[in-house]
Motif scaffolding. Structure first.
Motif, PDB file in Angstrom:
ATOM      1  N   GLY A   1     -36.293  70.520   5.817  1.00  0.00           N
ATOM      2  CA  GLY A   1     -35.971  70.595   7.250  1.00  0.00           C
ATOM      3  C   GLY A   1     -36.862  69.756   8.145  1.00  0.00           C
ATOM      4  N   LYS A   2     -37.524  68.746   7.595  1.00  0.00           N
ATOM      5  CA  LYS A   2     -38.456  67.930   8.385  1.00  0.00           C
ATOM      6  C   LYS A   2     -37.738  67.110   9.466  1.00  0.00           C
ATOM      7  N   THR A   3     -36.704  66.397   9.037  1.00  0.00           N
ATOM      8  CA  THR A   3     -36.018  65.525   9.993  1.00  0.00           C
ATOM      9  C   THR A   3     -35.330  66.350  11.080  1.00  0.00           C
ATOM     10  N   SER A   4     -34.809  67.510  10.693  1.00  0.00           N
ATOM     11  CA  SER A   4     -34.182  68.400  11.688  1.00  0.00           C
ATOM     12  C   SER A   4     -35.215  68.849  12.712  1.00  0.00           C
ATOM     13  N   LEU A   5     -36.423  69.172  12.248  1.00  0.00           N
ATOM     14  CA  LEU A   5     -37.491  69.583  13.167  1.00  0.00           C
ATOM     15  C   LEU A   5     -37.848  68.442  14.124  1.00  0.00           C
ATOM     16  N   VAL A   6     -37.976  67.239  13.578  1.00  0.00           N
ATOM     17  CA  VAL A   6     -38.355  66.093  14.429  1.00  0.00           C
ATOM     18  C   VAL A   6     -37.300  65.888  15.517  1.00  0.00           C
ATOM     19  N   GLN A   7     -36.037  66.021  15.143  1.00  0.00           N
ATOM     20  CA  GLN A   7     -34.964  65.866  16.146  1.00  0.00           C
ATOM     21  C   GLN A   7     -35.072  66.939  17.222  1.00  0.00           C
ATOM     22  N   CYS A   8     -35.391  68.155  16.819  1.00  0.00           N
ATOM     23  CA  CYS A   8     -35.548  69.237  17.812  1.00  0.00           C
ATOM     24  C   CYS A   8     -36.729  68.965  18.730  1.00  0.00           C
ATOM     25  N   LEU A   9     -37.826  68.457  18.146  1.00  0.00           N
ATOM     26  CA  LEU A   9     -38.997  68.138  18.972  1.00  0.00           C
ATOM     27  C   LEU A   9     -38.643  67.058  19.990  1.00  0.00           C
ATOM     28  N   LYS A  10     -37.814  66.124  19.558  1.00  0.00           N
ATOM     29  CA  LYS A  10     -37.478  64.998  20.439  1.00  0.00           C
ATOM     30  C   LYS A  10     -36.475  65.394  21.520  1.00  0.00           C
ATOM     31  N   THR A  11     -35.483  66.180  21.138  1.00  0.00           N
ATOM     32  CA  THR A  11     -34.366  66.418  22.072  1.00  0.00           C
ATOM     33  C   THR A  11     -34.374  67.814  22.698  1.00  0.00           C
ATOM     34  N   SER A  12     -35.120  68.760  22.093  1.00  0.00           N
ATOM     35  CA  SER A  12     -35.108  70.178  22.500  1.00  0.00           C
ATOM     36  C   SER A  12     -33.731  70.812  22.303  1.00  0.00           C
ATOM     37  N   LYS A  13     -32.890  70.160  21.535  1.00  0.00           N
ATOM     38  CA  LYS A  13     -31.538  70.707  21.320  1.00  0.00           C
ATOM     39  C   LYS A  13     -31.433  71.330  19.938  1.00  0.00           C
ATOM     40  N   LYS A  14     -30.598  72.380  19.857  1.00  0.00           N
ATOM     41  CA  LYS A  14     -30.370  73.025  18.564  1.00  0.00           C
ATOM     42  C   LYS A  14     -29.601  72.087  17.641  1.00  0.00           C
ATOM     43  N   SER A  15     -29.922  72.181  16.339  1.00  0.00           N
ATOM     44  CA  SER A  15     -29.171  71.383  15.357  1.00  0.00           C
ATOM     45  C   SER A  15     -27.856  72.059  15.071  1.00  0.00           C
ATOM     46  N   ARG A  16     -26.858  71.245  14.816  1.00  0.00           N
ATOM     47  CA  ARG A  16     -25.635  71.821  14.287  1.00  0.00           C
ATOM     48  C   ARG A  16     -25.764  71.815  12.776  1.00  0.00           C
ATOM     49  N   GLN A  17     -25.449  72.948  12.163  1.00  0.00           N
ATOM     50  CA  GLN A  17     -25.566  73.008  10.704  1.00  0.00           C
ATOM     51  C   GLN A  17     -24.434  72.225  10.071  1.00  0.00           C
ATOM     52  N   THR A  18     -24.789  71.323   9.182  1.00  0.00           N
ATOM     53  CA  THR A  18     -23.740  70.600   8.454  1.00  0.00           C
ATOM     54  C   THR A  18     -24.080  70.666   6.973  1.00  0.00           C
ATOM     55  N   SER A  19     -23.055  70.548   6.152  1.00  0.00           N
ATOM     56  CA  SER A  19     -23.330  70.521   4.717  1.00  0.00           C
ATOM     57  C   SER A  19     -23.774  69.117   4.314  1.00  0.00           C
ATOM     58  N   LEU A  20     -23.525  68.166   5.244  1.00  0.00           N
ATOM     59  CA  LEU A  20     -23.930  66.783   4.965  1.00  0.00           C
ATOM     60  C   LEU A  20     -25.451  66.686   5.064  1.00  0.00           C
ATOM     61  N   CYS A  21     -26.084  66.236   4.001  1.00  0.00           N
ATOM     62  CA  CYS A  21     -27.541  66.194   3.983  1.00  0.00           C
ATOM     63  C   CYS A  21     -27.965  64.739   3.782  1.00  0.00           C
ATOM     64  N   VAL A  22     -28.630  64.175   4.767  1.00  0.00           N
ATOM     65  CA  VAL A  22     -29.046  62.772   4.671  1.00  0.00           C
ATOM     66  C   VAL A  22     -30.549  62.728   4.424  1.00  0.00           C
ATOM     67  N   SER A  23     -30.928  62.351   3.207  1.00  0.00           N
ATOM     68  CA  SER A  23     -32.356  62.333   2.859  1.00  0.00           C
ATOM     69  C   SER A  23     -33.049  61.152   3.514  1.00  0.00           C
ATOM     70  N   THR A  24     -34.295  61.384   3.872  1.00  0.00           N
ATOM     71  CA  THR A  24     -35.111  60.314   4.444  1.00  0.00           C
ATOM     72  C   THR A  24     -35.730  59.511   3.302  1.00  0.00           C
ATOM     73  N   HIS A  25     -35.677  58.188   3.417  1.00  0.00           N
ATOM     74  CA  HIS A  25     -36.324  57.338   2.411  1.00  0.00           C
ATOM     75  C   HIS A  25     -37.533  56.680   3.038  1.00  0.00           C
ATOM     76  N   GLY A  26     -38.661  56.740   2.352  1.00  0.00           N
ATOM     77  CA  GLY A  26     -39.881  56.159   2.909  1.00  0.00           C
ATOM     78  C   GLY A  26     -40.344  56.990   4.091  1.00  0.00           C
ATOM     79  N   VAL A  27     -40.652  56.310   5.193  1.00  0.00           N
ATOM     80  CA  VAL A  27     -41.146  57.014   6.374  1.00  0.00           C
ATOM     81  C   VAL A  27     -40.495  56.424   7.621  1.00  0.00           C
TER      82      VAL A  27
END
Ligand SMILES: Nc1nc2c(ncn2[C@@H]2O[C@H](COP(=O)(O)OP(=O)(O)OP(=O)(O)O)[C@@H](O)[C@H]2O)c(=O)[nH]1
Ligand SMILES: [Mg+2]
Length: 206
Positions: free
Chosen positions: A27-53
């Motif tokens: 849930g790292k990328t989801s957290l970063v998006q919340c920190l940036k936008t203050s918006k709740k994530s929509r749950q999706t089954s689509l999972c996009v892995s982060t490569h590198g940094v």
């Protein structure tokens, strides 16, 4: 490993350098998006892995430069090399996925022995707190063996990108260390300061 997006790394005193690591799917990328936008994530089954940094600038009352590292196994050994001298470390742990807790404990203890990360304050974020059947924070802290970490400030918090539980606490923890950096103070805070922070931010500690 691709990391071309962080070449403009800032060393300015008014920017807190934050690295977020943890196993894949924690849930790292989801957290970063919340920190940036203050918006709740929509749950999706689509999972996009982060490569590198990926580096992300977040400007609120303070400036944060966040490095979001991919968590899959073959990327973990490069975490210390791609962290870009963080001021603080966020470690995400999926509070639902019992099967990965031992892996998470090993990944964390391997990480913390790196000489570039000694004394860096650590916030362990137990993610997906909206899910039923998650472990309690006490069980999670014990399984991760957090009480053996003595060389730095360690706090823990429950977080959900779906409900935003814990988001304010995480922001306040980051803001606290931003002020310390701005004032040129040591990031390795004393035991009494750890306790003060614990109570003022409603954090937990191992
Ligand atoms: N229910 C729930 N699902 C979440 C939460 N945070 C993340 N997820 C889901 O978990 C999956 C992985 O989330 P990511 O944020 O991509 O995980 P990651 O740690 O960045 O994964 P890697 O980039 O592969 O290391 C996605 O399907 C998200 O929708 C949460 O707080 N609650
Ligand atoms: Mg990711």
């Amino acid at each position: 490993m691709g990391c071309g997006c962080c070449s403009h790394a800032s060393t300015e005193k008014d920017t807190l350098r934050v690295t977020i690591v943890g196993l894949e799917n924690s849930g790292k990328t989801s957290l970063v998006q919340c920190l940036k936008t203050s918006k709740k994530s929509r749950q999706t089954s689509l999972c996009v892995s982060t490569h590198g940094v990926i580096s992300i600038n977040i400007q609120t009352n303070m400036n944060f430069l966040v490095f979001d590292c991919g968590g899959c196994k073959h990327q973990r050994h490069i975490w210390p090399h791609i962290m870009n001298s963080p001021d603080v470390i966020l470690f995400a742990v999926d509070s639902m996925d019992l099967t990965c807790l031992n892996d998470a404990r090993e990944a964390l203890s391997d990480l913390l022995v790196d000489e570039n990360l000694i004394n860096k304050p650590l916030l362990v974020i137990f993610t997906k707190s909206d899910r039923e059947n998650k472990l309690s924070i006490d069980q999670l802290e014990q399984t991760l063996d957090l009480s053996v970490i003595k060389d730095r400030s360690v706090h823990t918090v429950l977080f959900s990108s779906v409900t935003l539980e814990g988001l304010t606490t995480i922001r306040e923890w980051l803001t606290y260390f931003s002020y310390r950096k701005l004032q040129g103070k040591d990031m390795n805070i004393s035991t009494s300061e750890r306790h003060r922070l614990l109570h003022s931010l409603n954090l937990s500690t191992a």
